[in-house]
Structure formats: structure tokens, C-alpha cells
Design an enzyme around this catalytic site. Sequence first.
Site, PDB file in Angstrom:
ATOM      1  N   GLY A  66     -23.741  -4.668  21.793  1.00 49.32           N
ATOM      2  CA  GLY A  66     -23.138  -3.634  20.737  1.00 49.32           C
ATOM      3  C   GLY A  66     -22.035  -2.518  21.441  1.00 49.32           C
ATOM      4  N   CYS A  99     -16.501 -12.179  30.884  1.00 47.98           N
ATOM      5  CA  CYS A  99     -16.444 -11.266  32.268  1.00 47.98           C
ATOM      6  C   CYS A  99     -16.862 -12.428  33.225  1.00 47.98           C
ATOM      7  CB  CYS A  99     -17.860 -10.571  32.015  1.00 47.98           C
ATOM      8  SG  CYS A  99     -19.103 -11.293  31.769  1.00 47.98           S
ATOM      9  N   ASP A 147     -24.631 -12.030  16.211  1.00 45.73           N
ATOM     10  CA  ASP A 147     -25.603 -12.375  17.292  1.00 45.73           C
ATOM     11  C   ASP A 147     -26.432 -13.385  17.021  1.00 45.73           C
ATOM     12  OD1 ASP A 147     -24.979 -11.643  20.510  1.00 45.73           O
ATOM     13  OD2 ASP A 147     -27.063 -12.254  20.111  1.00 45.73           O
ATOM     14  N   ASP A 164     -15.772 -11.893  22.353  1.00 46.08           N
ATOM     15  CA  ASP A 164     -16.165 -11.586  23.776  1.00 46.08           C
ATOM     16  C   ASP A 164     -17.129 -12.846  24.282  1.00 46.08           C
ATOM     17  OD1 ASP A 164     -16.255 -10.129  25.965  1.00 46.08           O
ATOM     18  OD2 ASP A 164     -18.165  -9.392  25.253  1.00 46.08           O
TER      19      ASP A 164
END
Length: 463
Positions: free
Chosen positions: A252, A378, A272, A328
Site C-alpha cells: 500500500g 523491482c 490485491d 506495479d
Amino acid sequence: MSVFPRISLKPEVSDYLKNVFLNKEVLAAVGHQEAECRFQRLLLCLSHPPAFTCVRVSTHLAPLEEIRHKLGQELKKQQMCGSSTAEEVPVQILSHPCIPDVLLLPVTGPRPVTQLSSEVVVGAQCGSAVLRGAHVFAPGIVGSPKFMKSGDAVSVFSDLEGKCTRGAKNFQGKRVFLGNGVAEMDRSSIFCPGEPAKGIGVRMVEPLYQSPSFDGVLPSLAFLQNLPSVVVGHVLGPRPGERILDMCAAPGGKTCHIAALMGDQGEVVALDRIRNKIDRIRQNAQMLHLHCIKAHCFNSTQAVSSDPAQDTEGPPFLPESFDRILLDAPCSGLGQRPNMAITWSLKEICSYQPLQRKLFHAAVRLLKRGGVLVYSTCTVTLAENEEQVAWALQTFPCLTLQPQEPHIGAEGMPGAGLSPEQLRLLQRFSPELSWDLTEPPAPLPSRANRDTIGFFIAKFLKN
């Protein structure tokens, strides 16, 4: 400066990454020697923490300078109460020159710390947290001296290969030294057979890398977040009154940042798949006094509704329901730092691309015409980054790459067939570029932009 060995990878994974960083397009651009050096620097820097702790501050609740002053006072109290070292260096808190809601704290290390005879062993995940300023929490401890008592001075080591069995008294496997601390619990309390122990097991007083602990420090005003993760929110460019979707939102941090950038005006939908992660998002939103966030436990690959009578509140949602979307994406996470060992197989590393593409399909359908889609990971692979961009541009003719603001990372990596102009529109945070010892040291803010986790950002407009 390196103090730990290169990140430990399975040979098949190391070979795969080497082929990525020494692909034909890279070799043509920089030459074999430079490409090989970059790859070796990547393996080395991944096992070390970034040079700065990045704090995103709640400028929707208070001015930056007020928060910086309060943070300085809190960290000074922490330093006075929690350290046994003779010399104390004032904590440096820097503003970021380009990002108005970021404070940077330089990480000091590696420092000269003498190892003690009494050794505590922690798991790799706990060890990574210690290197970024955390104390050792009891669940992360896997081994300790047989007669350890609260108050004992101990050296803390990270188990590199995950081979230390819980409760070990004298582990001799592959491990690395993280610093010294003081036990806050007896061994019997940590490894009691009943309910698992909670709280701080070892309070670090002489860490190898000095970085403040943020446990309980200004929870509504200061939020630990990697610099590239903060950049993502600004690149998305949310505006008050818009409806925005965060497709893979847990825990979050980016969701709350988006809501803060909107001035808590509009709607941020967070999805999610895991229920307790949704609870965490709601807790973070409440703590940061953000009310425009609506969090749902839902699989984002199924977030598009084909039923015109579908409730617009969703999920699922009707096509073209959102002004901006952040994807993301779940990824192999190979850019995370510090990480001294990855035990995944090549099959596991390569398993994310199909899921990312399913999410992409849903994102494009849910985005309004004229809307913005930001894709981020990432990780450092081509398959999950530049190759996904090339695939998206070919699969969705309605998408075009857009300039990013701020653009403080490097450009995209060659190897996916993208043009130089397209690569310049991408943003790849490449920590290996900051570890070039042949170059003079960069100024602090510039170094903070480069010595980060590995991260990738692409911004699209739906025409």
C-alpha cells in the site's frame, strides 16, 4: 566499498543474467569489457545496502521542513537512548533536489566493528532488514548461544544459504557478520515451544552499516520507501478528482502516495489477491489520514467486467473506468537490495512474464482513452522490463510511450529491439552504474539517484 561477497545465485540463473547484461545490443553499445564489468558490479552491489535511506513524508499533512525538524528530533532521541558507542555523529537529513516529498539519510558503512565471541544467527530476510537499520526481531532469529540471557552482548550473523536449523546453538555454515547488539530476550523465550516470540530479540548498537531504525518513528508523517518506488507515484501524475487503479497494491505504499498526491480528492482503487494484505493497505491509509482509498481483495487479471449492468463500484469494473492505472507488477524481484543469496531456479525467475502480460491486457481495457498507464517492476531482467514494453507496443497499437517526470534514473537497457528514442523514454534504476570506482565520487543527491534498488518504469498513453 564492498564488504560482502557477490550475491549467491544458482549457476543457471547467473548464466541467464550474464546473457542479459552481455546481449548483442549492449555489446555493440558499450563493448564487451564494460558490459562484463557492469554485470560483475551488479552481482556485488546487490548484496550491499543502498547508500541512502529514503523517507517519503506526508506533505499532505504537514510541510516538508516541519517534518524534517520533527524527524531530526526523534532520531536524536533514539541515538541518545539506544547506542553504546562512544562517538555519536549527528544524523544528516537531506531534501531531495527534484522530489518534494522525499528526505534522504546517508547510510554510514561499512564501519570497523569488532566481532564478539557470542553469536546470534538470523535468517537472510531478517539480515537484509538489519543492514537497512532495523533491530533484530525475535521471529528472525534461528540460532543463539546455549545460555544467552537478556542483556548479553552478541554479534549478529546472517545465514546465507538458509541451512541453520531453528534453535541451533553453534552454527558453522556460510554466514556474514552484520554487527553487534544486546539481547533483549533469553534464549528460552525466543525458542519456547509454545506461541512464537514477538518483539525485539536483539537491539543493534554497533551495526556494520549505520542507519536509523524507524520502528514507531512518526508513523503518520514518515514512511520508509525506496526512492524509485516514490518516483513511480510522481511519474503516474495523479490529479485531484480522478479515478485511479493500483492493480497490485500491497502493501500500500504506492497506493497511499497516489492518494496523497491527489490531495485525498478523487478515488484510488487498490486491488490485491491476498486478504491480510488488503487489511494492511487499509491500516496504512487510516494511519496516513487518507480517505479516498477503496481496497478490495480481488484478482486483477479478472478485473474487467463484460456485463454492462455491472455495478460501477466493482470489482470487476467496466472497460475504460479509470483515468490512470499503476501496474506495479509481480516480478522476480532481482533488483532488491541488500540480498546476499537467491535460491530460486531459472524456471521460477522466468515464470512472471505470462502473468505480467495478463495484467497488461486487463489494464489496457480498464484505462480510459487519453488515460495514463505506468508499468513498473523491482527486477533487472530484460524479459520483465524492456521486452514487456516492446511486446505491449506491438500488441496494443493504442499505446504510446511518454516522457517521465521526474527522470532521475538511467535510460532503458538495449536488447529488446527498442529504438534509442524509445529507450530514452524508459527509466531503469541501475545500481551497478553507481559502483564504477574509476569515476570520481558523485555529489550526494546525484549518488542517491543512482545507488538505489534495481527498478524499472515505463509510462504509456492510451490514444
